[in-house]
Write a protein that holds these residues in place. Structure first.
Motif, mmCIF file in Angstrom:
data_model
loop_
_atom_site.group_PDB
_atom_site.id
_atom_site.type_symbol
_atom_site.label_atom_id
_atom_site.label_comp_id
_atom_site.label_asym_id
_atom_site.label_seq_id
_atom_site.Cartn_x
_atom_site.Cartn_y
_atom_site.Cartn_z
ATOM 1 N N ASP A 239 0.812 -1.215 0.000
ATOM 2 C CA ASP A 239 0.000 0.000 0.000
ATOM 3 C C ASP A 239 0.846 1.265 0.000
ATOM 4 O O ASP A 239 0.543 2.253 0.676
ATOM 5 N N GLY A 240 1.948 1.241 -0.750
ATOM 6 C CA GLY A 240 2.775 2.425 -0.898
ATOM 7 C C GLY A 240 3.780 2.649 0.204
ATOM 8 O O GLY A 240 4.462 3.679 0.224
ATOM 9 N N ILE B 277 11.399 1.147 3.290
ATOM 10 C CA ILE B 277 10.200 0.941 4.094
ATOM 11 C C ILE B 277 9.850 2.260 4.766
ATOM 12 O O ILE B 277 10.655 2.810 5.521
ATOM 13 N N LEU B 278 8.648 2.746 4.490
ATOM 14 C CA LEU B 278 8.246 4.061 4.973
ATOM 15 C C LEU B 278 7.279 3.967 6.151
ATOM 16 O O LEU B 278 6.565 2.973 6.323
ATOM 17 N N PRO C 13 1.343 9.075 -4.851
ATOM 18 C CA PRO C 13 1.910 8.904 -6.195
ATOM 19 C C PRO C 13 2.648 10.165 -6.646
ATOM 20 O O PRO C 13 2.148 11.278 -6.524
ATOM 21 N N ALA C 14 3.865 9.966 -7.146
ATOM 22 C CA ALA C 14 4.661 11.086 -7.651
ATOM 23 C C ALA C 14 5.701 10.525 -8.605
ATOM 24 O O ALA C 14 6.308 9.489 -8.337
#
Length: 360
Positions: free
Chosen positions: A25-26, A68-69, A75-76
């Motif tokens: 999931d981003g 890992i955030l 989105p970019a």
């Protein structure tokens, strides 16, 4: 495939990159290029931000690097990464310091490095010797710090594995090999981040040594870590000196002397307690009526403490004829049972049966 910018510039902390893939999931992001070092070769990962979001971990994922955030990345097409410099430079100091120490142990004593661990507070080297003397530790530390003050250059090169020469430890990799060299001291195949000169390592401090199987593990700290540890050690010595009413140079002499005094006092106290216990046991023995078989029983109950403190009394009481002694402690629950040789009671068996009856 991720271009690893830290391979050629460990001092790069800001970079622009393109997102090529995401997962979770981003929160798991793959870039076309990165300056973030992933956990590898014993060296911990970098931290920082990516697109303004905290990077909590960096993982080596084959030929790609996964970031890992802490939160989902919007989105970019392109974003900026910022590496936390304090953490990065600390790792650079420890890793280059390890190369230097490994070379010193090999050159001075002929001991190879078997493994390395970089922790959050200190790092360790496992070296191929079953023992090391304090004088050898001091010699290694002194030699390493002399190389630091020499401010020798530390260079990174890429060489063909089949042609590379002079490595401290042979590499079984093929193709291009990344080699980290300390001028006139060491050449090692390594993918980690390193300082440019040995002077940037800062002071090197060797501390605890521990035997590990047929090797010796040595704790070491470099740079700011070494300074913080030295300050902490000094502060501890100051507190000890204040407690002893002496200066810190006298602590090493006074502490062993006071320890011996304490042992002598504890021994004298033990003898006095045995004497008192003997008087008390004989007095208690005389006050207790014997049962039909002539056995006298002394039961002592306490709310708290350890049953073992009643051992002297138990031994003194059961040195008398036909005697049984029982100490009961409520918190923590404990029992001590003793008997004279002529009491006719097997205390081990009696205690086992009593405990078994209540599920103990």
């Amino acid at each position: 495939m991720t271009e690893r910018l830290y391979y050629t510039d460990a001092y790069l902390t800001r970079f622009d990159a393109r997102v090529v893939d995401t997962a979770d999931d981003g929160r798991r992001v793959f870039l076309d290029r990165t300056a973030f070092y992933p956990t590898s070769g014993g060296q911990p990962n970098d931290a920082g931000t990516l697109g303004g979001i905290a990077v909590t971990d960096v993982v080596d994922d084959g030929d790609r690097v996964a970031h890992i955030l802490a939160d989902r990345l919007a989105p970019a097409p392109q974003l900026q990464g910022v590496v936390e410099w304090t953490r990065r430079f600390d790792h650079m100091q420890q890793h280059t310091g390890q190369h230097l120490l490994s070379a010193v142990f090999a050159d001075v004593f002929g001991w190879d490095t078997l493994s390395v661990h970089f922790g959050a507070d200190y790092a360790t080297l496992d070296i191929a010797t079953e023992s090391i003397t304090p004088s050898q530790v001091l010699r290694a530390e002194t030699t390493a710090n002399e190389v630091v003050t020499d401010n020798r250059s530390v260079q990174v090169s890429f060489e063909e594995a089949a042609l590379v020469r002079g490595l401290r430890k042979p590499s079984d990799r093929e193709g291009a090999l990344r080699v980290v060299s300390i001028d006139a001291l060491d050449r090692s195949a390594c993918g980690g981040t390193h300082v440019r000169t040995t002077g940037e390592i800062g002071p090197i401090l060797l501390r605890r040594q521990e035997k590990i199987r047929k090797a010796t593990r040595i704790e070491f700290l470099c740079g700011a870590r070494a300074v913080r540890r030295a300050r902490s050690d000094y502060d501890a010595l100051v507190r000890m000196a204040q407690g002893l009413s002496c200066n810190i140079d006298e602590v090493a002499v006074l502490v062993p002397a006071q320890r011996e005094q304490l042992r002598a006092m504890e021994s004298a106290l033990g003898r006095l307690e045995d004497t008192v216990a003997g008087f008390r046991a004989r007095e208690q023995y005389a006050s207790l009526p014997p049962d039909a078989s002539g056995v006298r029983r002394w039961i002592e109950r306490r709310e708290t403490g350890k049953a073992d403190v009643s051992r002297a009394a138990a031994l003194a009481f059961c040195a008398l004829p036909k005697a049984v002694y029982l100490a009961v402690v409520t918190d923590p629950p404990a029992l001590l049972v003793a008997s004279s040789t002529d009491s006719g009671l097997d205390v081990a068996r009696a205690l086992k049966e009593a405990l078994g009856a209540v599920g103990g």
